[in-house]
Design a protein around this motif. Structure first.
Motif, PDB file in Angstrom:
ATOM      1  N   PRO A  20       0.952  -1.234   0.085  1.00 25.86           N
ATOM      2  CA  PRO A  20      -0.032   0.053   0.143  1.00 25.86           C
ATOM      3  C   PRO A  20       0.887   1.370   0.030  1.00 25.86           C
ATOM      4  O   PRO A  20       0.591   2.202  -0.690  1.00 25.86           O
ATOM      5  N   SER A  21       2.007   1.242   0.968  1.00 29.31           N
ATOM      6  CA  SER A  21       2.739   2.300   0.720  1.00 29.31           C
ATOM      7  C   SER A  21       3.394   2.823  -0.589  1.00 29.31           C
ATOM      8  O   SER A  21       3.585   3.940  -0.928  1.00 29.31           O
ATOM      9  N   ILE A  22       3.909   1.582  -1.164  1.00 28.18           N
ATOM     10  CA  ILE A  22       4.513   1.752  -2.629  1.00 28.18           C
ATOM     11  C   ILE A  22       3.406   2.591  -3.465  1.00 28.18           C
ATOM     12  O   ILE A  22       3.718   3.290  -4.369  1.00 28.18           O
ATOM     13  N   ARG A  23       2.332   1.943  -3.511  1.00 29.05           N
ATOM     14  CA  ARG A  23       1.327   2.366  -4.396  1.00 29.05           C
ATOM     15  C   ARG A  23       1.086   3.846  -4.148  1.00 29.05           C
ATOM     16  O   ARG A  23       0.716   4.608  -5.158  1.00 29.05           O
ATOM     17  N   ARG A  24       0.941   4.304  -2.927  1.00 27.52           N
ATOM     18  CA  ARG A  24       0.654   5.780  -2.479  1.00 27.52           C
ATOM     19  C   ARG A  24       1.976   6.566  -3.182  1.00 27.52           C
ATOM     20  O   ARG A  24       1.613   7.754  -3.644  1.00 27.52           O
TER      21      ARG A  24
END
Length: 644
Positions: A20-24
């Motif tokens: 999720p952090s990488i996608r953000r």
């Protein structure tokens, strides 16, 4: 637990999924699609050119090798005749190799052709380097702007967080998140995105070229990929929690250092240096342990992939040599394939070496996103109300509040503060005095009941509207780095020079500022260095006076001044409370929290609080006559102790 056991224990912060952090982060970068698209296109073109160059260079090797072998054969015969002659002499392997070569017996190396090929190879590499530079240049701009936006978003978020967030967070850890973690994320994005994308595309492009040259050798080379992937994921899985622990420990260490430096004088005064150093050493040791574990474990990735790459190189070289000897491949193709093989493992090695940096950066991103995802203050009403009159009438109606749901603090409290009156709040520590002020300012919202300002419920007003009517002086005086004049003018930036000086005179700041070498231009730091604690408090009082608030809140505001100055300030506050408007009404209501009861003897109303409730209410003489809680507090301060 022993020291060794403590060192080998698991990290204290649970690792989370990085997806999720990488996608953000990708979404944040994706706001500049044109620049990102150009970066991707430039990297693709650069990789294609760089990947095609070894194949062209292999042709130069073939030209040289063919010329060397051709020169050794008798001139004046054809290649077929030379092959038949070799077979007749029993040199079948050599004959197979020559049959697959493009040569003319008796003719040496065509250096002109070799020069043209090398020029073409040079042009490919130069064009690839220029495109790679362009991609890096544009990517740095994209990352810099994205981090700028993220930093601005964090700054904006910080101002929207409720006071409860700061009460529950260590200040040093919060500072670490908005400084160290942001810087670490910026460095990670700048150092890894271009290299990671380049490495992935290089793997794909090289794989295509290897399949073009020899599917058999390609299968051998690709066998190392799943092994490298398994090794990388397993090692990364074990290093991830240690990166999380590393940045959590960094925040805790910063918090401890910030506290120790802020209270340096107290640490020295109470002789607690050894304890502070011990705490620092303990947290520094935890940071060291998590850091070296994270770096050591993730550092295994690169040598593991290099080892697999070397094994692959040996196997490809042996099989490729056999294929050249059998005439199935040319020497130039094998040379190009070996170069591709080495280039194939190199990006895998780069990806592996980036994993520790990527994990560190994403761990920092998660800590930043924790701030951005924190619950904000309840929004202001869409259609706010504004009191018709600005008189300072404050009313509590059956108000209840608790910081912790299962621990009541203020229960069913009701009171009315008339315009222009001074309401003093006294009581033991923890009785809810400061909480009452926090509710007036809407630093916290009530759980039930209502607080009205001039007949309008405070929750129906915007916070800005409510706080513009309020001036506040706290026991812990706060000054920022700048001149004394600027610190006073903070109360009303639009005030004239004369108004600032008048506020300073009324609050008795002027008399000590005049004797300073630079007067009002004297520079003080955020800790108020250069002025005493009492003088700092006088400056904050002058700031509040300058704001000319309808509601004045003084939370132990005179605790750091001497008795004579306190009396002068009381007179100044009295004149401030009774500042008249054109309609003749008193327009300033003050709430004074005080432990020194001498400061509130002239209050119009004194509230005595115990356990969140008002147990007594009246003026000084009335409360003394009741001989209750206020009477006991007053006598505890002013009654002389009898001693034998």
């Amino acid at each position: 637990m022993t020291r060794a056991g403590a060192m080998m224990g698991p990290p204290t912060e649970k690792a989370r999924s990085f997806g999720p952090s990488i996608r953000r982060l990708l979404k944040l970068l994706g706001k500049r699609r044109a620049a990102v698209g150009t970066v991707v296109a430039a990297i693709i073109a650069s990789v294609i050119l760089a990947s095609y160059a070894p194949k062209v260079l292999g042709h130069a090797t073939d030209l040289i090798f063919n010329g060397v072998i051709g020169k050794q054969l008798p001139a004046g015969i054809t290649k077929e005749q030379a092959v038949e002659g070799l077979r007749a002499r029993g040199q079948g392997t050599f004959a197979d190799m020559i049959s697959a070569m493009n040569l003319t017996p008796g003719v040496g190396v065509d250096f002109a052709a070799v020069g043209r090929v090398l020029t073409w190879v040079l042009a490919l590499y130069v064009a690839s380097a220029l495109l790679s530079w362009l991609a890096s240049y544009l990517l740095n701009i994209v990352v810099a702007h994205s981090i700028k936006e993220l930093r601005a978003a964090v700054e904006t978020k910080v101002h929207r967080l409720p006071l409860s967030y700061y009460d529950a967070s260590a200040r040093g850890d919060l500072l670490s998140r908005v400084t160290n973690d942001l810087d670490n994320l910026s460095q990670t994005l700048q150092q890894t995105i271009s290299q990671f994308l380049n490495s992935v595309l290089t793997v794909i492009a090289i794989l295509v070229m290897m399949l073009w040259i020899s599917p058999l050798l390609s299968v051998i080379a690709v066998l190392t990929v799943p092994l490298a992937f398994v090794a990388t994921t397993q090692i990364a899985k074990r290093s991830k929690p240690h990166f999380m622990a590393q940045w959590a420990s960094t925040g805790k260490l910063n918090a401890q250092v910030e506290e120790a430096f802020s209270g340096h004088e107290l640490v020295k005064a109470f002789g607690r240096q050894a304890e502070v150093e011990s705490t620092f050493d303990e947290r520094n040791e935890k940071l060291y342990q998590s850091s070296w574990r994270a770096q050591f474990i993730s550092g295994i990735i690169m040598p593991t992939i290099m080892f697999l790459g070397n094994v692959n190189y040996v196997v490809v070289a042996v099989v490729g040599g056999l294929r050249v000897a059998s005439g199935s491949l040319s020497l130039g193709d094998v040379q190009a394939f070996i170069q591709y093989s080495r280039s194939f493992t190199q990006p895998l090695t780069q990806i592996g070496s980036m994993f520790n940096l990527m994990q560190s950066g994403v761990a920092s991103a998660e800590r930043i996103f924790d701030i951005l995802d924190a619950d904000e203050e309840s929004p202001d009403p869409a259609h706010p109300s504004t009191p018709e009159h600005d008189r300072g009438l404050i009313a509590f109606d059956d108000v209840s509040f608790r910081y912790i749901p299962d621990k009541p603090l203020i229960e069913e409290l009701s009171l009315v503060a008339e315009p222009g009156h001074m309401v003093a709040i006294v009581g033991p520590t923890g009785a809810g005095k400061t909480t009452l002020v926090n509710l007036i300012m809407r630093f916290y919202d009530v759980d039930s009941g209502t607080i009205t300002v001039d007949g309008t419920e405070s929750r129906l007003m915007t916070r800005d509207d409510l706080r513009e009517r309020t001036g506040m002086v706290l026991q812990d005086s706060w000054l920022f780095g700048g001149s004394i004049f600027d610190n006073i003018a903070y109360g009303d930036p639009s005030a004239s020079y004369e108004e600032v000086i008048e506020a300073a005179k009324v609050s008795h700041v002027d008399h000590f500022v005049r004797i300073l070498p630079d007067g009002y231009d004297t520079i003080i730091d955020e800790e108020g260095g250069g002025v005493s604690a009492g003088e700092k408090q006088l400056i904050t009082i002058a700031r509040a006076f300058l704001a000319k608030p309808t509601i004045l809140i003084l939370d132990e505001a005179t605790s750091s001044v001497d008795t004579r100055t306190e009396l002068l300030i009381q007179k100044a506050m009295a004149s401030l409370r009774r500042g008249e408007r054109s309609d003749g009404e008193f327009n300033r209501t003050s709430f004074v929290i005080a432990h020194r009861l001498s400061t509130i003897r002239d209050a119009d109303t004194i509230l005595v609080m115990e356990d969140g409730r008002i147990v007594e209410q009246g003026d000084h003489e009335q409360l003394l006559a009741q001989r209750g809680a206020y009477y006991r507090l007053y006598n505890s301060q002013f009654a002389a102790a009898a001693t034998d």
